[in-house]
Design a protein around this motif. Structure first.
Motif, PDB file in Angstrom:
ATOM      1  N   MET A  38       0.849  -1.174   0.000  1.00  0.00           N
ATOM      2  CA  MET A  38       0.000   0.000   0.000  1.00  0.00           C
ATOM      3  C   MET A  38       0.899   1.244   0.000  1.00  0.00           C
ATOM      4  N   SER A  39       0.631   2.148  -0.913  1.00  0.00           N
ATOM      5  CA  SER A  39       1.440   3.364  -0.999  1.00  0.00           C
ATOM      6  C   SER A  39       1.108   4.283   0.176  1.00  0.00           C
ATOM      7  N   LEU A  40       1.985   5.231   0.394  1.00  0.00           N
ATOM      8  CA  LEU A  40       1.782   6.181   1.487  1.00  0.00           C
ATOM      9  C   LEU A  40       0.489   6.959   1.290  1.00  0.00           C
ATOM     10  N   LEU A  41       0.209   7.369   0.046  1.00  0.00           N
ATOM     11  CA  LEU A  41      -1.002   8.149  -0.227  1.00  0.00           C
ATOM     12  C   LEU A  41      -2.261   7.342   0.097  1.00  0.00           C
ATOM     13  N   GLU A  42      -2.278   6.059  -0.266  1.00  0.00           N
ATOM     14  CA  GLU A  42      -3.429   5.203   0.057  1.00  0.00           C
ATOM     15  C   GLU A  42      -3.597   5.063   1.566  1.00  0.00           C
ATOM     16  N   ARG A  43      -2.455   4.885   2.242  1.00  0.00           N
ATOM     17  CA  ARG A  43      -2.485   4.751   3.699  1.00  0.00           C
ATOM     18  C   ARG A  43      -3.000   6.035   4.350  1.00  0.00           C
ATOM     19  N   LEU A  44      -2.568   7.176   3.831  1.00  0.00           N
ATOM     20  CA  LEU A  44      -3.027   8.463   4.355  1.00  0.00           C
ATOM     21  C   LEU A  44      -4.526   8.638   4.139  1.00  0.00           C
ATOM     22  N   ASN A  45      -5.003   8.263   2.956  1.00  0.00           N
ATOM     23  CA  ASN A  45      -6.446   8.368   2.671  1.00  0.00           C
ATOM     24  C   ASN A  45      -7.258   7.503   3.630  1.00  0.00           C
ATOM     25  N   ASN A  46      -6.794   6.262   3.847  1.00  0.00           N
ATOM     26  CA  ASN A  46      -7.501   5.360   4.770  1.00  0.00           C
ATOM     27  C   ASN A  46      -7.496   5.918   6.195  1.00  0.00           C
ATOM     28  N   ASP A  47      -6.338   6.414   6.624  1.00  0.00           N
ATOM     29  CA  ASP A  47      -6.236   6.963   7.976  1.00  0.00           C
ATOM     30  C   ASP A  47      -7.074   8.232   8.127  1.00  0.00           C
ATOM     31  N   MET A  48      -7.153   9.008   7.048  1.00  0.00           N
ATOM     32  CA  MET A  48      -7.956  10.229   7.084  1.00  0.00           C
ATOM     33  C   MET A  48      -9.437   9.873   7.269  1.00  0.00           C
ATOM     34  N   LYS A  49      -9.909   8.882   6.520  1.00  0.00           N
ATOM     35  CA  LYS A  49     -11.310   8.451   6.650  1.00  0.00           C
ATOM     36  C   LYS A  49     -11.587   7.943   8.067  1.00  0.00           C
ATOM     37  N   GLN A  50     -10.642   7.148   8.580  1.00  0.00           N
ATOM     38  CA  GLN A  50     -10.809   6.586   9.916  1.00  0.00           C
ATOM     39  C   GLN A  50     -10.812   7.679  10.979  1.00  0.00           C
ATOM     40  N   ALA A  51      -9.943   8.674  10.825  1.00  0.00           N
ATOM     41  CA  ALA A  51      -9.887   9.782  11.786  1.00  0.00           C
ATOM     42  C   ALA A  51     -11.183  10.591  11.751  1.00  0.00           C
ATOM     43  N   MET A  52     -11.763  10.743  10.556  1.00  0.00           N
ATOM     44  CA  MET A  52     -13.038  11.459  10.445  1.00  0.00           C
ATOM     45  C   MET A  52     -14.142  10.691  11.170  1.00  0.00           C
ATOM     46  N   LYS A  53     -14.180   9.369  10.935  1.00  0.00           N
ATOM     47  CA  LYS A  53     -15.207   8.547  11.571  1.00  0.00           C
ATOM     48  C   LYS A  53     -15.077   8.581  13.091  1.00  0.00           C
ATOM     49  N   ASN A  54     -13.824   8.552  13.578  1.00  0.00           N
ATOM     50  CA  ASN A  54     -13.577   8.506  15.014  1.00  0.00           C
ATOM     51  C   ASN A  54     -13.532   9.891  15.659  1.00  0.00           C
ATOM     52  N   LYS A  55     -13.715  10.928  14.834  1.00  0.00           N
ATOM     53  CA  LYS A  55     -13.697  12.326  15.299  1.00  0.00           C
ATOM     54  C   LYS A  55     -12.387  12.674  16.029  1.00  0.00           C
ATOM     55  N   GLU A  56     -11.265  12.231  15.429  1.00  0.00           N
ATOM     56  CA  GLU A  56      -9.939  12.535  15.975  1.00  0.00           C
ATOM     57  C   GLU A  56      -9.389  13.755  15.242  1.00  0.00           C
ATOM     58  N   LYS A  57      -9.662  14.937  15.789  1.00  0.00           N
ATOM     59  CA  LYS A  57      -9.288  16.190  15.118  1.00  0.00           C
ATOM     60  C   LYS A  57      -7.787  16.328  14.914  1.00  0.00           C
ATOM     61  N   ASP A  58      -7.004  16.039  15.959  1.00  0.00           N
ATOM     62  CA  ASP A  58      -5.552  16.200  15.863  1.00  0.00           C
ATOM     63  C   ASP A  58      -4.960  15.303  14.783  1.00  0.00           C
ATOM     64  N   LYS A  59      -5.357  14.034  14.811  1.00  0.00           N
ATOM     65  CA  LYS A  59      -4.827  13.087  13.819  1.00  0.00           C
ATOM     66  C   LYS A  59      -5.254  13.498  12.415  1.00  0.00           C
TER      67      LYS A  59
END
Length: 147
Positions: A1-22
């Motif tokens: 998995m490329s860094l960009l894909e990993r960032l996109n996945n983590d961004m979606k997860q942070a939105m779902k979990n309401k983790e503003k800092d992350k």
């Protein structure tokens, strides 16, 4: 998995979990990766991605140092949190012992025996440890072994 894909996945997860800092940090890293892609005009290699991550990490460490010096504890805490998230994307860091071994072997490869040849040694070491070690620590170890 490329860094960009990993960032996109983590961004979606942070939105779902309401983790503003992350979410904030992931967005900043993603923007830096995309800017570098545009600048270079092609997809980033792993080495290019590592360069971007190292730059992001260094910027935050520099900011942390400046904020600590200025006594801005509110900003120090914010930067420390950002640093922990940036470090998640970095490769595993080398221990001081592992780094010391690399320094010793590189010094013998290069044939350096004085501090005057430090630049030659650093130029040979840094590509080997890129993203896996802090440049200031490498510098310190090279100075120790050359003295």
């Amino acid at each position: 998995m490329s860094l960009l894909e990993r960032l996109n996945n983590d961004m979606k997860q942070a939105m779902k979990n309401k983790e503003k800092d992350k979410l904030s940090v992931v967005r900043m890293i993603k923007a830096s990766v995309q800017n570098e892609t545009i600048k270079l005009g092609h997809d980033l290699s792993e080495e290019d991605e590592l360069t971007v991550l190292s730059r992001e990490l260094k910027q935050r460490k520099d900011s942390l140092h400046e904020f600590e010096k200025a006594g801005r504890e509110d900003l120090v805490e914010k930067i420390r949190i950002e640093l922990t998230f940036v470090e998640l994307y970095m490769p595993k860091q080398l221990s001081e012992e592992e780094l010391s071994e690399i320094v010793k072997s590189t010094i013998s490869e290069v044939g350096a025996n004085s501090k005057a040849e430090m630049g030659k040694v650093m130029a040979a070491i840094m590509p080997k440890v890129k993203g896996k070690a802090d440049g200031s620590l490498v510098n310190k170890l090279v100075q120790q072994h050359l003295s």
